[in-house]
Enzyme design. Structure first.
Site, mmCIF file in Angstrom:
data_model
loop_
_atom_site.group_PDB
_atom_site.id
_atom_site.type_symbol
_atom_site.label_atom_id
_atom_site.label_comp_id
_atom_site.label_asym_id
_atom_site.label_seq_id
_atom_site.Cartn_x
_atom_site.Cartn_y
_atom_site.Cartn_z
ATOM 1 N N LYS A 9 -75.677 26.365 24.358
ATOM 2 C CA LYS A 9 -76.502 25.529 25.236
ATOM 3 C C LYS A 9 -76.101 25.693 26.716
ATOM 4 C CE LYS A 9 -77.671 21.888 21.862
ATOM 5 N NZ LYS A 9 -77.656 20.422 21.624
ATOM 6 N N TYR A 49 -88.059 21.633 20.377
ATOM 7 C CA TYR A 49 -87.578 20.356 19.838
ATOM 8 C C TYR A 49 -88.727 19.425 19.436
ATOM 9 C CZ TYR A 49 -82.584 21.045 20.865
ATOM 10 O OH TYR A 49 -81.273 21.481 20.875
ATOM 11 N N PHE A 57 -84.266 10.137 23.088
ATOM 12 C CA PHE A 57 -83.533 11.096 23.920
ATOM 13 C C PHE A 57 -84.313 12.396 24.155
ATOM 14 C CE2 PHE A 57 -81.998 11.474 19.510
ATOM 15 C CZ PHE A 57 -82.251 12.811 19.236
ATOM 16 N N ARG A 85 -73.060 24.983 10.819
ATOM 17 C CA ARG A 85 -72.968 23.555 11.180
ATOM 18 C C ARG A 85 -71.522 23.064 11.054
ATOM 19 N NH1 ARG A 85 -77.643 20.987 12.426
ATOM 20 N NH2 ARG A 85 -76.733 18.944 12.027
ATOM 21 N N ARG A 102 -67.744 22.173 18.948
ATOM 22 C CA ARG A 102 -68.117 21.027 19.784
ATOM 23 C C ARG A 102 -66.887 20.255 20.250
ATOM 24 N NH1 ARG A 102 -73.635 19.467 16.480
ATOM 25 N NH2 ARG A 102 -75.100 20.401 17.934
ATOM 26 N N ASN A 112 -73.386 19.192 24.272
ATOM 27 C CA ASN A 112 -72.522 19.442 23.118
ATOM 28 C C ASN A 112 -72.409 20.914 22.727
ATOM 29 O OD1 ASN A 112 -75.039 19.642 22.001
ATOM 30 N ND2 ASN A 112 -74.747 18.094 20.418
ATOM 31 N N HIS A 115 -76.167 24.601 19.280
ATOM 32 C CA HIS A 115 -77.210 24.120 18.369
ATOM 33 C C HIS A 115 -77.158 24.948 17.096
ATOM 34 C CE1 HIS A 115 -81.177 23.148 16.701
ATOM 35 N NE2 HIS A 115 -81.282 24.439 16.473
ATOM 36 N N GLU A 126 -87.284 28.227 13.649
ATOM 37 C CA GLU A 126 -86.566 28.396 14.911
ATOM 38 C C GLU A 126 -86.338 29.877 15.227
ATOM 39 O OE1 GLU A 126 -84.348 24.049 14.808
ATOM 40 O OE2 GLU A 126 -83.115 25.841 14.558
HETATM 41 P P1 IDP Z 1 -77.717 18.424 15.827
HETATM 42 O O1 IDP Z 1 -77.841 19.251 17.103
HETATM 43 O O2 IDP Z 1 -76.282 18.149 15.488
HETATM 44 O O3 IDP Z 1 -78.515 18.982 14.693
HETATM 45 P P2 IDP Z 1 -79.841 16.427 16.164
HETATM 46 O O4 IDP Z 1 -79.813 15.068 15.577
HETATM 47 O O5 IDP Z 1 -80.774 17.448 15.575
HETATM 48 O O6 IDP Z 1 -78.334 16.975 16.176
HETATM 49 O O7 IDP Z 1 -80.191 16.244 17.714
HETATM 50 C C1 IDP Z 1 -80.522 17.334 18.538
HETATM 51 C C2 IDP Z 1 -79.753 17.238 19.826
HETATM 52 O O8 IDP Z 1 -80.192 16.067 20.536
HETATM 53 C C3 IDP Z 1 -78.231 17.054 19.669
HETATM 54 O O9 IDP Z 1 -77.543 18.269 19.566
HETATM 55 C C4 IDP Z 1 -77.865 16.307 20.933
HETATM 56 O O10 IDP Z 1 -77.643 17.208 22.009
HETATM 57 C C5 IDP Z 1 -79.094 15.465 21.193
HETATM 58 N N1 IDP Z 1 -78.906 14.113 20.641
HETATM 59 C C6 IDP Z 1 -78.884 13.737 19.381
HETATM 60 N N2 IDP Z 1 -78.708 12.401 19.260
HETATM 61 C C7 IDP Z 1 -78.630 11.962 20.498
HETATM 62 C C8 IDP Z 1 -78.450 10.663 21.041
HETATM 63 O O11 IDP Z 1 -78.344 9.646 20.335
HETATM 64 N N3 IDP Z 1 -78.398 10.600 22.389
HETATM 65 C C9 IDP Z 1 -78.532 11.705 23.183
HETATM 66 N N4 IDP Z 1 -78.709 12.932 22.708
HETATM 67 C C10 IDP Z 1 -78.753 13.064 21.378
#
Ligand code: IDP
Length: 138
Positions: A9, A49, A57, A85, A102, A112, A115, A126
């Protein structure tokens, strides 16, 4: 052999972590089947997304993902989706286990570092969003 889709990212490319993340990927036995550096527009990030479009968010996430370059990749390994993951660690770097990407490279839940696809159907969608079949070099 399973394939997954991965992103370094914008926070991690800006911080100069790309090389170290790619090194970990190869050390952990993933084959990089496709790779390129891109700079997504806001619209392209929203398309990527789309599944999160109703989440609170969504705007911050798509602004962040279009704020700088990303490295997008297709990774191959037995059980690649789960394995990638596991290597990334928890979504929130503060909760990510020691030794995960991460934990090492993420700053916070918005920034973070990486992805990864969460299921075979998402991986296929994707991968197709960013790469043509000709770009996948098995
Ligand atoms: P993942 O990337 O671990 O699969 P997802 O739930 O698919 O997590 O969320 C996509 C991305 O959205 C996350 O990597 C993170 O950067 C962001 N994200 C997820 N939950 C939150 C939140 O509660 N607040 C802000 N950003 C979030």
């Amino acid at each position: 052999m399973e394939r997954t889709f991965a992103i370094v990212k914008p926070d991690a490319t800006a911080a100069g972590f790309t090389g170290r993340i790619l090194a970990r990927i190869e050390q952990e036995g993933f084959k990089i089947v496709a790779i390129k550096k891109i700079f997504m527009s806001k619209k392209q990030a929203e398309g990527f997304y789309a599944v999160h479009s109703a989440r609170p968010f969504f705007n911050d996430l798509t602004s962040f993902m279009s704020s700088g370059p990303c490295v997008v990749m297709v990774l191959e390994k037995d059980g690649a989706i789960k394995e990638w993951r596991n290597l990334m660690g928890a979504t929130n770097p503060a909760e990510a286990a020691e030794g995960t990407l991460r934990k090492e490279f993420g700053k916070n839940i918005d920034n973070n570092a990486t992805h990864g696809s969460d299921a075979p159907e998402t991986a296929a969608t994707e991968i197709a969003y960013f790469f043509s079949a000709l770009e996948l070099v098995g």
